[in-house]
Structures are given as structure tokens and as C-alpha cells.
Scaffold this motif. Sequence first.
Motif, mmCIF file in Angstrom:
data_model
loop_
_atom_site.group_PDB
_atom_site.id
_atom_site.type_symbol
_atom_site.label_atom_id
_atom_site.label_comp_id
_atom_site.label_asym_id
_atom_site.label_seq_id
_atom_site.Cartn_x
_atom_site.Cartn_y
_atom_site.Cartn_z
ATOM 1 N N LEU A 182 0.835 -1.216 0.000
ATOM 2 C CA LEU A 182 0.000 0.000 0.000
ATOM 3 C C LEU A 182 0.861 1.254 0.000
ATOM 4 O O LEU A 182 0.569 2.218 -0.714
ATOM 5 N N LEU A 183 1.908 1.247 0.800
ATOM 6 C CA LEU A 183 2.787 2.411 0.860
ATOM 7 C C LEU A 183 3.476 2.656 -0.481
ATOM 8 O O LEU A 183 3.530 3.794 -0.958
ATOM 9 N N ALA A 184 3.975 1.606 -1.083
ATOM 10 C CA ALA A 184 4.635 1.753 -2.381
ATOM 11 C C ALA A 184 3.665 2.249 -3.449
ATOM 12 O O ALA A 184 3.980 3.167 -4.214
ATOM 13 N N GLU A 185 2.482 1.658 -3.497
ATOM 14 C CA GLU A 185 1.485 2.066 -4.494
ATOM 15 C C GLU A 185 1.033 3.504 -4.274
ATOM 16 O O GLU A 185 0.858 4.258 -5.235
ATOM 17 N N SER A 186 0.841 3.885 -3.024
ATOM 18 C CA SER A 186 0.390 5.254 -2.759
ATOM 19 C C SER A 186 1.466 6.259 -3.137
ATOM 20 O O SER A 186 1.161 7.314 -3.715
ATOM 21 N N LEU A 187 2.728 5.955 -2.856
ATOM 22 C CA LEU A 187 3.802 6.880 -3.232
ATOM 23 C C LEU A 187 3.918 7.007 -4.749
ATOM 24 O O LEU A 187 4.098 8.116 -5.269
ATOM 25 N N LEU A 188 3.800 5.893 -5.452
ATOM 26 C CA LEU A 188 3.842 5.958 -6.915
ATOM 27 C C LEU A 188 2.679 6.784 -7.462
ATOM 28 O O LEU A 188 2.856 7.609 -8.363
ATOM 29 N N MET A 189 1.493 6.558 -6.920
ATOM 30 C CA MET A 189 0.328 7.290 -7.388
ATOM 31 C C MET A 189 0.436 8.778 -7.047
ATOM 32 O O MET A 189 0.088 9.634 -7.871
#
Length: 104
Positions: free
Chosen positions: A19-26
Motif C-alpha cells: 500500500l505504501l509503495a502504491e500510494s507513493l507511486l500514485m
Amino acid sequence: MTLAQNEDQASAEAAVAHLLAESLLMIRYLAASDGDRPISDNRRQEQVHALADLCHNLPAWLDPTRRDRIHEGIAFMWRTASPNKRRWVRQCWDAIGYDYRWLR
């Protein structure tokens, strides 16, 4: 800890990290400029805010001193998330096969 508990713990940690990785990318994508013009779209700003709001407490649950209680952090995030935020979380977790049925 039993093998099942270790696997559950590892799955929860992986789900939070994802979730953290996806949110940072988004967030990076939504905050990106279009050529020389900065993005000023209010909708994008709202999405960035929603992602940051959803995930802002999660890094603390990956701290080694708190990892054994990571399920508390996930449950709190889930309880306080709007339907749209939950939908995004489900999509992220479905992509990695995380079993979040315990949150319902």
C-alpha cells in the motif's frame, strides 16, 4: 509464534508495504507536472490528499517495535477509510493476493 502466525504476520507486513509503495507511486504520478506547466487540477490534489491521508500512519506499523501489532494498524486504517479509499485498498491487495476478509 506458530508457522501460520508467522505467515499471517509476513502477509500483513507485505500488504502494508505494498500500500505504501502504491500510494507513493500514485502520489508522484498525480503531482507530476505536464511539461513546463505545474499541475493545478483540484481533482488531482484531492486524490493526493486522500492517498496521503489513508496511508500516513502505516509506516509506523512497520517499525520493528510495533510490527507484532500491525493488524491493529490495518484495522484502524480500514475502519476510518471512506468507501472510495477502501475500494482502492482492495484493488491494491487483490493485485498481490492479500486475504483481507478478516476486516469485514
